[in-house]
Design a protein around this motif. Structure first.
Motif, PDB file in Angstrom:
ATOM      1  N   CYS A   1      38.201  30.179  30.720  1.00  0.00           N
ATOM      2  CA  CYS A   1      36.809  30.590  30.936  1.00  0.00           C
ATOM      3  C   CYS A   1      36.482  30.685  32.434  1.00  0.00           C
ATOM      4  O   CYS A   1      35.565  31.405  32.820  1.00  0.00           O
TER       5      CYS A   1
ATOM      6  N   VAL B   1      29.790  28.891  38.973  1.00  0.00           N
ATOM      7  CA  VAL B   1      29.888  27.900  37.897  1.00  0.00           C
ATOM      8  C   VAL B   1      28.802  26.837  38.060  1.00  0.00           C
ATOM      9  O   VAL B   1      28.624  26.276  39.139  1.00  0.00           O
TER      10      VAL B   1
ATOM     11  N   GLN C   1      36.159  33.738  37.920  1.00  0.00           N
ATOM     12  CA  GLN C   1      34.704  33.571  37.864  1.00  0.00           C
ATOM     13  C   GLN C   1      34.148  32.938  39.135  1.00  0.00           C
ATOM     14  O   GLN C   1      34.848  32.235  39.847  1.00  0.00           O
TER      15      GLN C   1
ATOM     16  N   PHE D   1      27.226  29.101  33.615  1.00  0.00           N
ATOM     17  CA  PHE D   1      27.133  29.761  34.921  1.00  0.00           C
ATOM     18  C   PHE D   1      25.680  29.800  35.382  1.00  0.00           C
ATOM     19  O   PHE D   1      24.760  29.657  34.575  1.00  0.00           O
TER      20      PHE D   1
END
Ligand code: NAD
Ligand code: MG
Length: 346
Positions: A122, A129, A126, A213
């Protein structure tokens, strides 16, 4: 060809790893070890029962190490892989809990623990966070009161509702120490402070963990509880090979979440305290837990006393900085001694 050194080949993770390696044409077992069980059925050019795991790794020169040893005994292999920059598929969470400050973001670790494999996936690519949400089944005693846990037996603790695993981690799941170890493991793997790691109980173990997020989005990783999936992911990363795991049938799912009961299961709270204390505290938490769990499995310690023994050992341990492996070995030894002193005299 990717050459895999499999440490803990006779265990629950080890046996499933062999199934994955044998089914994958690009994976090859170059070394296999166990603590004391014979490796008769295991087909590997280098095999070792007991002994020094770093010597085996030196000889094998693997492309990836799968550390599936149980307990602090796996620490030498974890540090070897990190120091030699050999990719490490890590099932042996105890080594990262104890040695996280020495690892300190170095090395190439792909988690095998299902929750951390989920978080790793996940988090890939990205930004922004907010927090991690570590899920757990709650174990076989979820929903019980302390009164209902006074007389539970090892047999009852070993009857896990969703996962089939080795005895030590199965007892850890029943006390929530496993989630406590995983909280510390997540902190060291992903460099996220403890106050931004939540724990949620999801009894059917379908949601393997989630990441929140800052824009309000949450990513989750779903699948049936089957360790072959994260083992395969870690060994074939970044390729994601096929596995025998069945596809998820959404039509039969209802997902429920609840908060963990840290009053009934204090091992989770003790882990958070040890993690926040840092230094040798997580190592001491782990060591005392290993002693208490072994005593419980031998019928020498009641279930609820596991947390008492660990809490007492942590109170009495001198928590110091973890500067090197010697510091950890000494903290582990001392916490074991303190935990032994807390066991009932038989
Ligand atoms: P297990 O008890 O089934 O197997 C442990 C393996 O380690 C065996 O091969 C044993 O011979 C070896 N071993 C034991 N003591 C040793 C020592 N002193 N030196 C060298 N080798 C030793 O355990 P498991 O359930 O396979 O768990 C292994 C690790 O993976 C643990 O850290 C556990 O927390 C983690 N893990 C397991 C699962 C699971 O589904 N079983 C899931 C997530 C994480
Ligand atoms: Mg897990």
């Amino acid at each position: 060809m990717k050459r895999v050194a499999l440490l803990g080949a006779t265990g629950s993770i080890g046996r499933q790893a062999i199934e994955i390696i044998e089914a994958h044409p690009a994976l090859e077992l170059c070394a296999a070890s166990s603590g004391s069980t014979p490796l008769d059925g295991v087909n590997a050019p280098l095999k070792q029962v007991g002994g020094d795991l770093t010597e085996l790794l030196e000889r094998a020169a693997p492309d990836v190490v799968l550390n599936a040893v149980v307990g602090f005994a796996g620490i030498h292999a974890t540090l070897w892989a990190v120091e030699n920059d050999v990719p490490l598929a890590l099932a042996n969470k105890e080594s990262l809990v104890a040695g996280g400050e020495l690892v300190d973001g170095r090395g190439r670790i792909i988690p095998v623990d299902s929750e951390h494999s989920a978080l790793f996936q996940c988090l890939e690519g990205q930004a922004g966070v907010e927090s991690l949400v570590l899920t757990g089944s709650g174990g076989p005693f979820r929903g019980r009161t302390r009164d209902e846990l006074v007389a539970v037996t090892p047999e009852e603790a070993l009857a896990h509702p969703t996962w089939r695993m080795g005895p030590k981690i199965t007892v850890d799941s029943a006390t929530l120490a496993n989630k406590g170890l995983e909280l510390i493991e997540a902190h060291f793997l992903f460099g996220i402070p403890y106050e931004r790691i939540e724990v949620a109980i999801q009894p059917t173990s379908i949601v393997h963990s989630l990441v929140r997020f800052r824009d309000g989005a949450t990513l989750a990783h779903l699948g049936y509880p089957d360790m072959r999936v994260p083992i395969s992911y870690a060994l074939t990363y970044p390729e994601r090979a096929a596995t025998p795991a069945p596809p998820l049938d959404f039509t039969s799912l209802t997902l429920q979440f609840e908060a963990p009961d840290v009053e009934t299961f204090p091992m989770l709270r003790l882990a958070r305290q040890a993690g926040e204390a840092g230094g040798t505290a997580p190592c001491a938490y782990n060591a005392a837990n290993e002693v208490a769990v072994a005593a419980f499995l031998e019928g020498r310690l009641p279930f609820l006393a596991i947390a008492d023994v660990v809490g007492d050992a942590l109170d009495r341990a001198d928590i110091a900085a973890a500067r090197d492996l010697d510091d950890l070995v000494e903290a582990d030894r001392r916490a074991r001694e303190l935990a032994e002193q807390g066991l009932p005299v038989s």
